[in-house]
Motif scaffolding. Structure first.
Motif, PDB file in Angstrom:
ATOM      1  N   ARG A  45       0.869   2.114   2.549  1.00  0.00           N
ATOM      2  CA  ARG A  45       2.009   2.737   1.877  1.00  0.00           C
ATOM      3  C   ARG A  45       3.161   2.806   2.873  1.00  0.00           C
TER       4      ARG A  45
ATOM      5  N   GLY B  92      -1.152   1.314  -3.261  1.00  0.00           N
ATOM      6  CA  GLY B  92      -0.129   1.331  -2.224  1.00  0.00           C
ATOM      7  C   GLY B  92       0.940   0.291  -2.452  1.00  0.00           C
ATOM      8  N   ASP B  93       1.774   0.101  -1.435  1.00  0.00           N
ATOM      9  CA  ASP B  93       2.869  -0.872  -1.517  1.00  0.00           C
ATOM     10  C   ASP B  93       2.424  -2.268  -1.106  1.00  0.00           C
TER      11      ASP B  93
END
Length: 588
Positions: free
Chosen positions: A92, A43-44
């Motif tokens: 995310r 994810g981010d």
């Protein structure tokens, strides 16, 4: 939209935790972090929130992580939140949130990444502080660049920064320098006294022979004519050598300031050790420590290892530095009753504290590593542990050319001068290269590599990215920032485009982390990564025409990509400003 998306997400995480656990006090969440995951495929962002709060909440971390993930998934800032491992939550971001960072950059300009971390606290950054006994050399250069970039970084992070040079103009070395300058003065007068005859008259012999003192001798002659010639002087040097020393130090410091200016270093304050001694600052500081019960008369144990032949136990005035983490107590007076170098340094730090600084940072050569613990102890004692001292140690630099060490400077006699280096490759290459490794790592400065136009040269690679950005914007007719900031960005969908924006949005976090760690080399690393992401996108456009920055058949995509290019150039300039490097408009 907040400039720092990581801080924004952290605030969202804490808010959701407070709703889940309303009984916990606010300080329970102090150790909650939101940061990039180790594996980008997760994810981010990721947060450790459940791990650090679960014990206070009396909940299993995985259970708390699952509940937190469910709440975060409903936030407009989150596209997906997934519990993972022993209590992490992977996050995310929606593509719209990622794209929104582009107009945030354009609106802030080079101020993007500016932080309130420092809270306008007064912080003194002392660096270079070379003895004024010779020209600036390569070793001084690294400390000067690291210190200057760190001061710039702290300024960007919201501190009230003082850039300081502490002039070591007291003690035996400066006295020896004065004798060497007097020797050059006699040469300027045309004296017949041979070098050997003169050296026999000098206490300790003639220590400084570099040609850089020839202009100093001429300056003394210009100021005093033959009034300081041997036949015109009192026999006691104490009655006249002080004037020679004064002119010598003034001349040497003027040369040092010129060299620093060529390097792009302009310090706010030059503090004289001799002036502090004369003003009694060290003596008052020692009296204050004595009033706190931290000074006593005692006898130190012999040095560890082989005891020197001339060592003998004797009563000394000692500072109780072991009360503040040092391994032994430290002498404050020499056998003749004068201050030790350490005592004068205590006065230096007392002066910084008296000027209102609430944090101190100093950049030293690695050979001073053994001095750190005693100086931290003294600063803690002077401030009642209210003023922290951080010391950044810089390792040596070996200058190489054609695979061989560079010969010594003829003018200096024993080392490669800063001016030699600047003349060879230029200020920007010197500054950037000095920041491409952590300060306490040894460095080889390869004169061939720093001017090489290749990806292996980080100076060229980052500057080339900025030059490419500027060429795109010139080709597009230099669209205004306000126009670009208002552009719809839905066309930015390619993974390389979104990856570049993700890198851009990590700039504010990078600034704060580098400032907190006192590690300006992180800025060079970040810019290298940002340049790599931009060059990747550029090359993608060469292979796939639909990804080119300027497309006559797609004005919407062109406008969005021009905004991204402008944001990239802005962040590169912001980073180079911290490093003290001038961005280039085009490569030649």
């Amino acid at each position: 939209m907040s400039q720092d998306i990581f801080q924004l997400l952290r605030a969202e995480v804490v808010s959701q935790l407070q709703q889940i656990l309303p009984e916990l006090p606010a300080d329970s969440f102090a150790r909650v972090l939101v940061e990039p995951p180790r594996d980008p495929s997760h994810g981010d962002m990721a947060t450790n929130a459940a791990l650090v709060v679960a014990k206070l909440a009396k909940m299993p971390p995985p259970k708390l992580a699952a509940e937190l993930a469910g709440r975060l998934a409903a936030s407009e800032l989150v596209a997906e939140a997934t519990p993972a491992g022993p209590g992490f939550v992977n996050i995310r971001l929606p593509e719209a949130v990622i794209r929104a960072q582009v107009p945030a950059v354009l609106a802030a300009g080079e101020g993007y990444g500016d932080s309130t971390l420092g809270g306008k606290r007064k912080i003194d950054v002392e660096y270079v502080s070379a003895n004024p006994t010779g020209p600036m050399h390569v070793g001084h250069c690294r400390g000067a660049v690291v210190g200057d970039a760190l001061a710039n970084l702290l300024l960007k992070s919201g501190y009230n920064v003082t850039k300081e040079y502490y002039v070591n103009d007291a003690g035996a070395q400066v006295q020896a320098l004065a004798w060497a300058a007097y020797w050059r003065y006699l040469q300027a007068l045309g004296t017949k006294l041979s070098d050997e005859e003169f050296e026999a008259l000098v206490p300790g012999g003639l220590q400084y022979r570099g040609e850089y003192l020839i202009p100093v001798g001429e300056a003394i002659k210009a100021a005093h004519g033959d009034a300081l010639a041997p036949g015109a002087l009192p026999a006691d040097p104490a009655l006249w050598l002080a004037e020679v020393r004064r002119v010598t130090i003034e001349s040497m410091m003027a040369a040092i300031r010129e060299d620093l200016a060529l390097l792009g270093v302009e310090q706010d304050v030059f503090v004289s050790e001799a002036a502090l001694v004369q003003a009694g600052v060290a003596d008052r500081a020692i009296a204050d420590l004595a009033a706190k019960g931290l000074v006593y008369e005692g006898v130190l144990e012999p040095p560890k290892g082989k005891t020197p032949d001339d060592w003998e136990p004797r009563p000394q005035t000692l500072f109780r530095s072991t009360q503040f983490g040092d391994d032994v107590d430290r002498p404050l007076r020499k056998s003749d009753g004068s201050n030790t170098y350490f005592a004068n340094d205590i006065g230096n730090h007392a002066d910084k504290i008296a000027r209102g600084h609430v944090e101190l940072v100093q950049v030293w050569g690695a050979d001073h590593g053994g001095y750190v613990s005693r100086m931290k102890a003294a600063t803690a004692a002077l401030s009642d542990s209210a003023v922290p001292l951080d010391v950044v140690l810089c390792q040596i630099v070996k200058v190489m050319k054609n695979g061989e060490p560079v010969r010594m400077s003829k003018r200096a006699g024993t080392f490669v001068t800063l001016r030699d280096l600047l003349d060879e490759v230029g200020r920007d290459a010197v500054r950037f290269t000095m920041l491409t490794r952590k300060a306490d790592a040894q460095m080889e400065f390869d004169l061939d590599k720093v001017v090489e136009q290749s990806r292996d040269n980080p100076v060229f690679y980052v500057q080339y990215a900025h030059a490419r950005c500027r060429s795109v914007l010139r080709a597009a007719g230099e669209p205004g920032v306000e126009t670009l900031a208002a552009t719809a960005l839905d066309a930015l969908r390619d993974p390389a485009e979104l990856g570049l924006i993700r890198r851009i949005m990590s700039w504010p976090r990078t600034v704060e982390q580098a400032a907190q760690a006192r590690e300006p080399h992180r800025i060079a690393f970040y810019l290298g990564d940002l340049a790599a992401d931009f060059h990747l996108l550029w090359n993608r456009g060469r292979d796939d025409t639909t990804l080119r920055f300027i497309r006559e058949d797609d004005p919407a995509a062109t406008a969005a990509r021009l905004a991204l290019v402008a944001a990239t150039a802005t962040v590169i300039r912001s980073g180079l400003r911290v490093m003290g490097v001038t961005p280039v408009e085009e490569m030649r």
